[in-house]
Design a protein around this motif. Structure first.
Motif, PDB file in Angstrom:
ATOM      1  N   ILE A  24      38.305  52.463  45.139  1.00 35.84           N
ATOM      2  CA  ILE A  24      39.538  51.826  45.472  1.00 35.84           C
ATOM      3  C   ILE A  24      39.162  50.415  45.231  1.00 35.84           C
ATOM      4  O   ILE A  24      40.066  49.576  44.876  1.00 35.84           O
ATOM      5  CB  ILE A  24      39.645  52.077  47.045  1.00 35.84           C
ATOM      6  CG1 ILE A  24      40.215  53.542  47.072  1.00 35.84           C
ATOM      7  CG2 ILE A  24      40.851  51.287  47.725  1.00 35.84           C
ATOM      8  CD1 ILE A  24      40.142  54.190  48.373  1.00 35.84           C
ATOM      9  N   ALA A  25      37.976  49.977  45.728  1.00 40.92           N
ATOM     10  CA  ALA A  25      37.491  48.629  45.616  1.00 40.92           C
ATOM     11  C   ALA A  25      37.618  48.003  44.263  1.00 40.92           C
ATOM     12  O   ALA A  25      38.051  47.143  44.018  1.00 40.92           O
ATOM     13  CB  ALA A  25      36.158  48.195  46.124  1.00 40.92           C
ATOM     14  N   LYS A  26      37.208  48.875  43.342  1.00 40.68           N
ATOM     15  CA  LYS A  26      37.417  48.549  41.633  1.00 40.68           C
ATOM     16  C   LYS A  26      38.834  48.142  41.333  1.00 40.68           C
ATOM     17  O   LYS A  26      39.231  47.455  40.692  1.00 40.68           O
ATOM     18  CB  LYS A  26      36.673  49.475  40.946  1.00 40.68           C
ATOM     19  CG  LYS A  26      36.058  49.301  39.492  1.00 40.68           C
ATOM     20  CD  LYS A  26      35.248  50.263  39.075  1.00 40.68           C
ATOM     21  CE  LYS A  26      34.986  49.820  37.686  1.00 40.68           C
ATOM     22  NZ  LYS A  26      34.409  50.976  36.780  1.00 40.68           N
ATOM     23  N   TRP A  27      39.571  49.248  41.867  1.00 40.38           N
ATOM     24  CA  TRP A  27      40.756  49.096  41.579  1.00 40.38           C
ATOM     25  C   TRP A  27      41.677  47.984  42.266  1.00 40.38           C
ATOM     26  O   TRP A  27      42.521  47.046  41.672  1.00 40.38           O
ATOM     27  CB  TRP A  27      41.996  50.298  42.050  1.00 40.38           C
ATOM     28  CG  TRP A  27      42.013  51.397  41.086  1.00 40.38           C
ATOM     29  CD1 TRP A  27      40.746  52.570  41.067  1.00 40.38           C
ATOM     30  CD2 TRP A  27      42.693  51.715  39.952  1.00 40.38           C
ATOM     31  NE1 TRP A  27      41.225  53.249  39.870  1.00 40.38           N
ATOM     32  CE2 TRP A  27      42.123  53.001  39.295  1.00 40.38           C
ATOM     33  CE3 TRP A  27      43.826  51.165  39.463  1.00 40.38           C
ATOM     34  CZ2 TRP A  27      42.952  53.477  38.330  1.00 40.38           C
ATOM     35  CZ3 TRP A  27      44.527  51.794  38.403  1.00 40.38           C
ATOM     36  CH2 TRP A  27      43.891  52.772  37.657  1.00 40.38           C
TER      37      TRP A  27
ATOM     38  N   GLY B   5      40.005  45.118  42.129  1.00 35.89           N
ATOM     39  CA  GLY B   5      39.449  44.156  41.558  1.00 35.89           C
ATOM     40  C   GLY B   5      38.157  43.538  42.079  1.00 35.89           C
ATOM     41  O   GLY B   5      37.716  42.544  41.679  1.00 35.89           O
ATOM     42  N   LEU B   6      37.669  44.342  42.962  1.00 41.12           N
ATOM     43  CA  LEU B   6      36.277  43.797  43.384  1.00 41.12           C
ATOM     44  C   LEU B   6      35.143  44.300  42.948  1.00 41.12           C
ATOM     45  O   LEU B   6      35.056  45.521  42.261  1.00 41.12           O
ATOM     46  CB  LEU B   6      36.242  44.568  45.000  1.00 41.12           C
ATOM     47  CG  LEU B   6      37.433  43.750  45.931  1.00 41.12           C
ATOM     48  CD1 LEU B   6      37.624  44.472  47.039  1.00 41.12           C
ATOM     49  CD2 LEU B   6      37.180  42.205  46.074  1.00 41.12           C
TER      50      LEU B   6
END
Ligand SMILES: Cc1cc2nc3c(=O)[nH]c(=O)nc-3n(C[C@H](O)[C@H](O)[C@H](O)COP(=O)(O)OP(=O)(O)OC[C@H]3O[C@@H](n4cnc5c(N)ncnc54)[C@H](O)[C@@H]3O)c2cc1C
Length: 382
Positions: free
Chosen positions: A376-379, A381-382
């Motif tokens: 979720i964090a990757k989606w 942008g993290l």
């Protein structure tokens, strides 16, 4: 999005609940104690079409759309007290049969899907390795191409259905310089292939009627026709199957949360303390109200994700959100129900302690809660 059930969906749900309560639930407590896989009930599930819910009818499936599939699985989770058996069905269907349907050649589909859908074949998804499950694509299992096909060597662990499976969807590295993109290949392998060994069988805390074990591949020779998809596309094949598994498997949790809520309400209405029903104490009634709120949120997330599964090419973030939320809420629902039932909740004969034991693995398999948060964090942008 309108999630009112159609007449067909309502009939499907009611039929599966009746089947699960009458045919699958009796004896579940004893089978859990004995850690016994009920092969006869597995075959009955096959006769009901449960192992092939979303698979097209031309391949022997039931032909349901993804939303109807989750409604059917929710009904199964609600009606069936043998959650290990339900888990076996889901692991077979979502991590094996679905990728075969989505990525298999016409020949593979015709050869395997009808018998996977009616339960005459049992499948296992072989991805996790002893050195790591979350970091799945850094796998050690190697498939080396030769003039006849591939030689595969490696060990897989914690594979649901492995001790009883006839067929494995196996992931191996075909290019150690690459990982998710281009490095992994998926294979369809029959369990009688020389070099394919069923290794250690594990005892476990919950889902005990679903056998789980190790698979060892010792210079196993497979033909080029065993490749599922194309050489190097195993990463996307696996990711696609995980989207299906994360969304559809938690529908079973939604059904179990409904079952737990009903248990909690029934107990709160009938158990008395200090001269009144315990449901009259706000500490109990609010706990139950919160269970209802979390159940409705879980159901909505699941139905929404299933609807997207039918319309979008990738639903990675929605699948992660749904899996993370519903699997964690199921554990809370089981803990709350035990607390509401007091000492009775802790006793095996009331079946709720088993629901808690069965729920714990939900935040581990199909990617841990931590990995869902990473996705979720990757989606974001993290
Ligand atoms: C009941 C059950 C059924 C299963 N069925 C199958 C199956 O059919 N087929 C199959 O292939 N596998 C299966 N598995 C294995 C499962 O997919 C793995 O257990 C899971 O992916 C975690 O891998 P691991 O156990 O190696 O833990 P690890 O990956 O070693 O993780 C250990 C801990 O570290 C955390 N962690 C690791 N990396 C990170 C990170 N980058 N950020 C934050 N935290 C991190 C994890 O979240 C976890 O809390 C099953 C497991 C269970 C419990």
């Amino acid at each position: 999005m309108d999630f009112s059930l159609t007449d067909d969906q309502r009939n499907l749900r009611d039929q599966i609940i009746r089947f699960a309560q009458n045919e699958l639930s009796p004896g579940a407590r004893d089978r859990d104690a004995a850690q016994e896989f009920p092969h006869d009930l597995w075959l009955k599930c096959g006769d009901m079409g449960l192992q092939g819910l979303p698979i097209p009818q031309e391949y022997g499936g039931t032909g349901l759309d993804p939303l109807s599939t989750v409604i059917a699985l929710e009904a199964l989770g609600y009606g069936c007290e043998d959650s290990g058996l339900v888990f076996s069905v889901c692991a077979h269907l979502l991590a094996c049969t679905v990728p075969l349907w989505k990525h298999g050649s016409e020949e593979q589909k015709k050869k395997y899907l009808p018998r996977l859908c009616n339960g005459r074949l049992i499948a296992v998804n072989a991805m996790t390795e002893p050195e790591g499950g979350s970091d799945a694509f850094s796998m050690q299992t190697r498939a080396v191409e030769n003039e006849n096909g591939f030689t595969i060597k490696g060990t897989k662990i914690f594979c649901s259905n492995a001790p009883v499976a006839d067929l494995a969807i196996l992931y191996a590295s075909t290019n150690p310089d690459r990982a998710f993109i281009g490095g992994i290949t998926a294979f369809v392998v029959e369990s009688f292939t020389p070099g394919y060994t069923k290794g250690q069988k594990f005892e476990k805390m919950g889902l005990r009627t679903c056998p789980i074990g190790e698979l060892v591949f010792d210079d196993m020779e497979v033909s080029p026709e065993s490749v599922l998809g194309k050489v190097g596309t195993g990463g996307p094949v696996f990711a696609d199957s995980m989207e299906w598994e994360r969304i559809c498997l938690v529908a079973v949790h939604v059904g179990k949360m409904q079952w737990l809520l009903e248990r909690a309400i029934d107990f709160a209405k009938n158990r008395s303390a200090f001269g009144k029903k315990i449901g009259d104490f706000q500490a109990i009634s609010h706990k139950i109200a919160d269970m209802k709120v979390r159940l409705e949120a879980a159901r909505l997330l699941t139905y929404r994700a299933a609807t997207l599964l039918g319309t979008r090419s990738s639903v990675g973030m929605d699948a992660a959100i749904t899996k993370l939320f519903v699997s964690e809420e199921l554990i809370k629902a089981a803990q709350d129900t035990i607390q509401i039932m007091g000492g009775y909740g802790f006793m095996t004969e009331y079946d709720v302690e088993r629901a808690l034991r069965d729920s714990v693995a939900g935040t581990i398999y199909s990617g841990t809660s931590e990995m869902q948060r990473n996705i979720i964090a990757k989606w974001l942008g993290l």
